[in-house]
Design a protein around this motif. Sequence first.
Motif, PDB file in Angstrom:
ATOM      1  N   SER A 172     -24.765  87.380  68.778  1.00  0.00           N
ATOM      2  CA  SER A 172     -23.984  86.267  68.256  1.00  0.00           C
ATOM      3  C   SER A 172     -24.148  85.018  69.125  1.00  0.00           C
ATOM      4  O   SER A 172     -24.245  83.896  68.623  1.00  0.00           O
ATOM      5  CB  SER A 172     -22.502  86.641  68.176  1.00  0.00           C
ATOM      6  OG  SER A 172     -21.999  87.007  69.447  1.00  0.00           O
ATOM      7  N   VAL A 173     -24.206  85.243  70.438  1.00  0.00           N
ATOM      8  CA  VAL A 173     -24.390  84.117  71.368  1.00  0.00           C
ATOM      9  C   VAL A 173     -25.802  83.552  71.240  1.00  0.00           C
ATOM     10  O   VAL A 173     -26.009  82.329  71.257  1.00  0.00           O
ATOM     11  CB  VAL A 173     -24.095  84.560  72.811  1.00  0.00           C
ATOM     12  CG1 VAL A 173     -24.469  83.459  73.808  1.00  0.00           C
ATOM     13  CG2 VAL A 173     -22.638  84.943  72.954  1.00  0.00           C
ATOM     14  N   GLN A 174     -26.769  84.415  71.108  1.00  0.00           N
ATOM     15  CA  GLN A 174     -28.146  83.965  70.940  1.00  0.00           C
ATOM     16  C   GLN A 174     -28.311  83.130  69.675  1.00  0.00           C
ATOM     17  O   GLN A 174     -29.031  82.123  69.672  1.00  0.00           O
ATOM     18  CB  GLN A 174     -29.083  85.171  70.906  1.00  0.00           C
ATOM     19  CG  GLN A 174     -29.143  85.930  72.221  1.00  0.00           C
ATOM     20  CD  GLN A 174     -29.872  87.260  72.109  1.00  0.00           C
ATOM     21  OE1 GLN A 174     -30.429  87.596  71.045  1.00  0.00           O
ATOM     22  NE2 GLN A 174     -29.893  88.022  73.183  1.00  0.00           N
ATOM     23  N   LEU A 175     -27.625  83.524  68.613  1.00  0.00           N
ATOM     24  CA  LEU A 175     -27.681  82.756  67.367  1.00  0.00           C
ATOM     25  C   LEU A 175     -27.053  81.372  67.545  1.00  0.00           C
ATOM     26  O   LEU A 175     -27.570  80.362  67.050  1.00  0.00           O
ATOM     27  CB  LEU A 175     -26.970  83.510  66.244  1.00  0.00           C
ATOM     28  CG  LEU A 175     -27.627  84.807  65.762  1.00  0.00           C
ATOM     29  CD1 LEU A 175     -26.731  85.509  64.744  1.00  0.00           C
ATOM     30  CD2 LEU A 175     -28.989  84.517  65.136  1.00  0.00           C
ATOM     31  N   MET A 176     -25.933  81.325  68.260  1.00  0.00           N
ATOM     32  CA  MET A 176     -25.267  80.038  68.497  1.00  0.00           C
ATOM     33  C   MET A 176     -26.164  79.081  69.273  1.00  0.00           C
ATOM     34  O   MET A 176     -26.333  77.915  68.897  1.00  0.00           O
ATOM     35  CB  MET A 176     -23.955  80.260  69.259  1.00  0.00           C
ATOM     36  CG  MET A 176     -22.889  80.999  68.471  1.00  0.00           C
ATOM     37  SD  MET A 176     -21.523  81.569  69.518  1.00  0.00           S
ATOM     38  CE  MET A 176     -20.704  80.017  69.890  1.00  0.00           C
ATOM     39  N   LEU A 177     -26.764  79.583  70.344  1.00  0.00           N
ATOM     40  CA  LEU A 177     -27.579  78.722  71.192  1.00  0.00           C
ATOM     41  C   LEU A 177     -28.914  78.368  70.534  1.00  0.00           C
ATOM     42  O   LEU A 177     -29.407  77.242  70.686  1.00  0.00           O
ATOM     43  CB  LEU A 177     -27.814  79.392  72.543  1.00  0.00           C
ATOM     44  CG  LEU A 177     -26.569  79.510  73.424  1.00  0.00           C
ATOM     45  CD1 LEU A 177     -26.860  80.339  74.665  1.00  0.00           C
ATOM     46  CD2 LEU A 177     -26.064  78.130  73.821  1.00  0.00           C
ATOM     47  N   GLY A 178     -29.484  79.309  69.824  1.00  0.00           N
ATOM     48  CA  GLY A 178     -30.741  79.029  69.125  1.00  0.00           C
ATOM     49  C   GLY A 178     -30.561  77.972  68.048  1.00  0.00           C
ATOM     50  O   GLY A 178     -31.393  77.064  67.891  1.00  0.00           O
TER      51      GLY A 178
END
Length: 401
Positions: A290-296
């Motif tokens: 979920s964090v990777q999706l936000m930052l990406g």
Amino acid sequence: MDYTVSPRIEDFRRRIAAFVDTHVLPLEADGANYDAHENIRVDLLDHVRAKARAEGLWCLQLKKETGGQDVGKVGMAVCYEAMNRSIFGPAVFNSAAPDDGNMMVLEAVGTDAQKERWLKPIVEGKVRSAFAMTEPHPGSGSDPSMTMTKAEKRGDHYVITGRKWFITGAEEAQHFVLMARTSSDPRKGLTAFMFDRDQPGWRIERRIEIMGPEEHGGHCELVFEGLEVPASEILLREGEGLKVTQIRLGPARLTHCMRWLGLSKRCVEIATDYAARREGFGQRLADRESVQLMLGDLAMKIEIGRLLVMKAAWALDQGSFARKEVSMAKVQVANVLHQAADTAIQLNGARGYSKDTILEWIYRYARQARLVDGADEVHKMVLNRFLEKEGGTFWSWQAGE
């Protein structure tokens, strides 16, 4: 366009980045370095400005004969982004609004005498300036044709009456650019004047308190009660005020975007650093999908903004007003700055909401981005007018010869 940055511009970018790391970022961490309105203390600013000037990083946006480095709008896009990695950066390099836009318009349209009188002291950092256009309802906002402040000609001077508000930097400005109505002509009814704060016939009614941190000099309401301005202090000619606003506001809107991209990237920097260190429930934040999706998603939107800014900067360097390109960049970057601050605060949790980082400062500052220099909705209306006029050619590429 060619996206290759020249070695000269890359050298400026590298040196700016190193200067910000060494001399500017450390200042943010100490509350004693801030003034009462949450900006860098003026005495401290003057000290750091002297260092920037000594290293040849001063007023890069201006021509060499004016005191700058003539980097062009594309070069500015690269350098301004690096400057605003710090919240204090633009002021340090004399690239902060409203001085930035005022210097560029005075350089573009001022007479030699006007440049000596009004521009040179701003370039030298001896005075600050303001651009007085916006008025309370029913006066001008995004639409300068609604200007109600009047300038009546009497002999070789003009007498100005009216009211302006949300004038950035007015409380500390010495030199002012003022838009006033000289006739009812819809295209030739506005005139741009220069005046000094020490001239009689006007006053600051109040410094308007705002939601976020403030530029030096705040956002003020001004009252004009018979200010007299000589005809020699008109920019261009009587009736050409709208042209002055077009020359000033297009590039000024884009320079906001250049700076905001630097702040957006700083938010990502703070967020990714914390996500890499913070663990919960047996897992680093950075390892959560979920964090990777936000930052990406955020990284992609920042890059979209950078491309739009660079295209608009290139168009300005080619001699275009770039109204369509600037409007697209303005909407995209204003919104991505808000998303960047919001995402970084979310990932930092309570730490992000506190003053332990500068994220809450950026978050409050970011909300004005969708309003200043034209609200999102105004720029989208501008884009729709281009779409109605151009149809399918709205998306055409410029063909080479």
